[in-house]
Design a protein around this motif. Structure first.
Motif, PDB file in Angstrom:
ATOM      1  N   UNK A  61     -27.118 -33.550  -9.545  1.00 15.28           N
ATOM      2  CA  UNK A  61     -25.684 -33.862  -9.609  1.00 15.28           C
ATOM      3  C   UNK A  61     -25.222 -33.953 -11.055  1.00 15.28           C
ATOM      4  N   UNK A  62     -26.036 -34.657 -11.866  1.00 16.09           N
ATOM      5  CA  UNK A  62     -25.689 -34.842 -13.271  1.00 16.09           C
ATOM      6  C   UNK A  62     -25.578 -33.489 -13.987  1.00 16.09           C
ATOM      7  N   UNK A  63     -26.467 -32.564 -13.663  1.00 15.16           N
ATOM      8  CA  UNK A  63     -26.457 -31.247 -14.309  1.00 15.16           C
ATOM      9  C   UNK A  63     -25.450 -30.288 -13.655  1.00 15.16           C
ATOM     10  N   UNK A  64     -24.705 -30.803 -12.698  1.00 11.93           N
ATOM     11  CA  UNK A  64     -23.651 -30.044 -12.015  1.00 11.93           C
ATOM     12  C   UNK A  64     -24.151 -28.821 -11.259  1.00 11.93           C
ATOM     13  N   UNK A  65     -25.317 -28.971 -10.678  1.00 15.04           N
ATOM     14  CA  UNK A  65     -25.780 -27.936  -9.746  1.00 15.04           C
ATOM     15  C   UNK A  65     -24.888 -27.932  -8.511  1.00 15.04           C
ATOM     16  N   UNK A  66     -24.774 -26.761  -7.890  1.00 21.56           N
ATOM     17  CA  UNK A  66     -24.202 -26.689  -6.546  1.00 21.56           C
ATOM     18  C   UNK A  66     -25.334 -27.069  -5.586  1.00 21.56           C
ATOM     19  N   UNK A  67     -25.164 -28.173  -4.900  1.00 19.62           N
ATOM     20  CA  UNK A  67     -26.271 -28.715  -4.103  1.00 19.62           C
ATOM     21  C   UNK A  67     -26.101 -28.342  -2.634  1.00 19.62           C
ATOM     22  N   UNK A  68     -27.218 -27.915  -2.048  1.00 15.61           N
ATOM     23  CA  UNK A  68     -27.228 -27.577  -0.619  1.00 15.61           C
ATOM     24  C   UNK A  68     -28.498 -28.173  -0.011  1.00 15.61           C
ATOM     25  N   UNK A  69     -28.355 -28.839   1.100  1.00 14.84           N
ATOM     26  CA  UNK A  69     -29.538 -29.275   1.846  1.00 14.84           C
ATOM     27  C   UNK A  69     -30.091 -28.049   2.576  1.00 14.84           C
ATOM     28  N   UNK A  70     -31.398 -27.854   2.489  1.00 13.22           N
ATOM     29  CA  UNK A  70     -32.028 -26.725   3.185  1.00 13.22           C
ATOM     30  C   UNK A  70     -33.188 -27.272   4.007  1.00 13.22           C
ATOM     31  N   UNK A  71     -33.008 -27.287   5.314  1.00 16.78           N
ATOM     32  CA  UNK A  71     -34.016 -27.925   6.153  1.00 16.78           C
ATOM     33  C   UNK A  71     -34.364 -27.063   7.343  1.00 16.78           C
ATOM     34  N   UNK A  72     -35.608 -27.171   7.760  1.00 20.54           N
ATOM     35  CA  UNK A  72     -36.076 -26.403   8.921  1.00 20.54           C
ATOM     36  C   UNK A  72     -35.638 -27.140  10.179  1.00 20.54           C
ATOM     37  N   UNK A  73     -35.061 -26.405  11.116  1.00 18.48           N
ATOM     38  CA  UNK A  73     -34.744 -26.979  12.420  1.00 18.48           C
ATOM     39  C   UNK A  73     -35.937 -26.770  13.334  1.00 18.48           C
ATOM     40  N   UNK A  74     -36.644 -27.862  13.711  1.00 18.52           N
ATOM     41  CA  UNK A  74     -37.837 -27.657  14.533  1.00 18.52           C
ATOM     42  C   UNK A  74     -37.474 -27.120  15.924  1.00 18.52           C
ATOM     43  N   UNK A  75     -38.144 -26.039  16.345  1.00 20.14           N
ATOM     44  CA  UNK A  75     -37.778 -25.412  17.617  1.00 20.14           C
ATOM     45  C   UNK A  75     -38.141 -26.319  18.796  1.00 20.14           C
ATOM     46  N   UNK A  76     -39.130 -27.218  18.587  1.00 20.54           N
ATOM     47  CA  UNK A  76     -39.537 -28.095  19.695  1.00 20.54           C
ATOM     48  C   UNK A  76     -38.648 -29.333  19.813  1.00 20.54           C
ATOM     49  N   UNK A  77     -37.688 -29.495  18.925  1.00 19.71           N
ATOM     50  CA  UNK A  77     -36.853 -30.707  18.903  1.00 19.71           C
ATOM     51  C   UNK A  77     -35.388 -30.347  18.707  1.00 19.71           C
ATOM     52  N   UNK A  78     -34.732 -29.905  19.752  1.00 19.81           N
ATOM     53  CA  UNK A  78     -33.323 -29.515  19.579  1.00 19.81           C
ATOM     54  C   UNK A  78     -32.453 -30.662  19.042  1.00 19.81           C
ATOM     55  N   UNK A  79     -32.797 -31.912  19.394  1.00 19.56           N
ATOM     56  CA  UNK A  79     -31.973 -33.042  18.922  1.00 19.56           C
ATOM     57  C   UNK A  79     -32.029 -33.181  17.402  1.00 19.56           C
ATOM     58  N   UNK A  80     -33.121 -32.706  16.793  1.00 16.02           N
ATOM     59  CA  UNK A  80     -33.250 -32.827  15.334  1.00 16.02           C
ATOM     60  C   UNK A  80     -32.142 -32.061  14.622  1.00 16.02           C
ATOM     61  N   UNK A  81     -31.694 -30.953  15.196  1.00 14.06           N
ATOM     62  CA  UNK A  81     -30.689 -30.127  14.518  1.00 14.06           C
ATOM     63  C   UNK A  81     -29.391 -30.928  14.336  1.00 14.06           C
ATOM     64  N   UNK A  82     -29.016 -31.665  15.374  1.00 14.72           N
ATOM     65  CA  UNK A  82     -27.807 -32.497  15.297  1.00 14.72           C
ATOM     66  C   UNK A  82     -28.039 -33.708  14.403  1.00 14.72           C
ATOM     67  N   UNK A  83     -29.177 -34.369  14.627  1.00 18.02           N
ATOM     68  CA  UNK A  83     -29.397 -35.646  13.937  1.00 18.02           C
ATOM     69  C   UNK A  83     -29.642 -35.457  12.444  1.00 18.02           C
ATOM     70  N   UNK A  84     -30.172 -34.322  12.045  1.00 19.49           N
ATOM     71  CA  UNK A  84     -30.340 -34.063  10.613  1.00 19.49           C
ATOM     72  C   UNK A  84     -28.960 -33.994   9.935  1.00 19.49           C
ATOM     73  N   UNK A  85     -28.016 -33.354  10.625  1.00 14.34           N
ATOM     74  CA  UNK A  85     -26.654 -33.296  10.083  1.00 14.34           C
ATOM     75  C   UNK A  85     -26.069 -34.701   9.979  1.00 14.34           C
ATOM     76  N   UNK A  86     -26.301 -35.524  11.006  1.00 17.47           N
ATOM     77  CA  UNK A  86     -25.780 -36.900  10.978  1.00 17.47           C
ATOM     78  C   UNK A  86     -26.419 -37.680   9.824  1.00 17.47           C
ATOM     79  N   UNK A  87     -27.705 -37.462   9.622  1.00 22.51           N
ATOM     80  CA  UNK A  87     -28.426 -38.151   8.543  1.00 22.51           C
ATOM     81  C   UNK A  87     -27.795 -37.817   7.187  1.00 22.51           C
ATOM     82  N   UNK A  88     -27.530 -36.540   6.969  1.00 26.34           N
ATOM     83  CA  UNK A  88     -26.929 -36.123   5.689  1.00 26.34           C
ATOM     84  C   UNK A  88     -25.532 -36.738   5.556  1.00 26.34           C
ATOM     85  N   UNK A  89     -24.757 -36.733   6.633  1.00 28.63           N
ATOM     86  CA  UNK A  89     -23.413 -37.331   6.573  1.00 28.63           C
ATOM     87  C   UNK A  89     -23.485 -38.824   6.256  1.00 28.63           C
ATOM     88  N   UNK A  90     -24.516 -39.500   6.766  1.00 23.22           N
ATOM     89  CA  UNK A  90     -24.650 -40.937   6.501  1.00 23.22           C
ATOM     90  C   UNK A  90     -25.085 -41.225   5.066  1.00 23.22           C
TER      91      UNK A  90
END
Ligand SMILES: [Mg+2]
Length: 190
Positions: free
Chosen positions: A83-112
């Motif tokens: 942030x300090x160096x003014x990078x454009x920051x993007x979260x890049x995470x694997x969505x586990x295929x065995x856990x569909x709920x993770x895809x939603x909850x990872x987004x909620x985690x980042x929002x929190x």
């Protein structure tokens, strides 16, 4: 057309083992339900017997498990540098295929925890552009570097990556934040 910031200095941040303390949460939850005769789950690789993998799958599929993962501070320290160096920051995470709920909850985690941060949830991190990748998992690091010979990777140190070395990768062990910052500055300047 809506004008967005130019995609030059992009820093990609993994979640599990980088910003979220996945390993610790899984260990605690696993060791709570194991029988007294079972070994403790102390580290993670793919050599566990099938019944252990199945227990892990059940733990991870509980509603709210991913949303409630604790923060992992080393990742947040690197995030602050980006942030300090003014990078454009993007979260890049694997969505586990065995856990569909993770895809939603990872987004909620980042929002929190990191409100306003953009997020890419993918099956293949190798497809995503960036100048810097912050990730703890050697498999994803190698995949990402395959097409980015000048990419810089910051790897938070864990037991599971202690034997991994690559010329583009610097480890972050909680003590060398100045070195991390220097390398991230060099990447912006070139
Ligand atoms: Mg990870």
């Amino acid at each position: 057309m809506h004008l967005m910031k130019p995609l030059e200095n992009v820093a990609l941040f993994d979640m599990d083992g980088t910003l979220a303390d996945y390993q610790k949460a899984l260990q605690i939850d696993y060791n709570k339900i194991k029988s007294p005769n079972d070994l403790q789950l102390i580290d993670f690789d793919n050599s566990q017997p099938k019944f252990v993998k199945e227990r892990i799958r059940l733990i991870r599929n509980q509603e709210g498990w991913w949303r409630n993962l604790p923060k992992y501070n080393p990742g947040f320290e690197i995030f602050e540098i980006a942030k300090k160096l003014e990078y454009t920051i993007m979260i890049l995470t694997k969505g586990p295929s065995s856990c569909p709920n993770a895809w939603t909850e990872k987004t909620e985690w980042v929002n929190n925890h990191l409100p306003g941060t953009k997020i890419t949830i993918t099956d293949d991190k190798g497809l995503v552009y960036g100048k810097v990748l912050v990730d703890d998992y050697p498999g994803y690091i190698e995949r990402w570097l395959e097409w980015r010979p000048r990419g810089l990777v910051i790897m938070p140190t864990h037991k599971h990556n202690k034997n991994f070395a690559h010329p583009n990768v610097i480890r972050y062990d909680g003590k060398n934040l100045i070195e991390v910052e220097e390398r991230m500055k060099e990447v912006i300047l070139r």
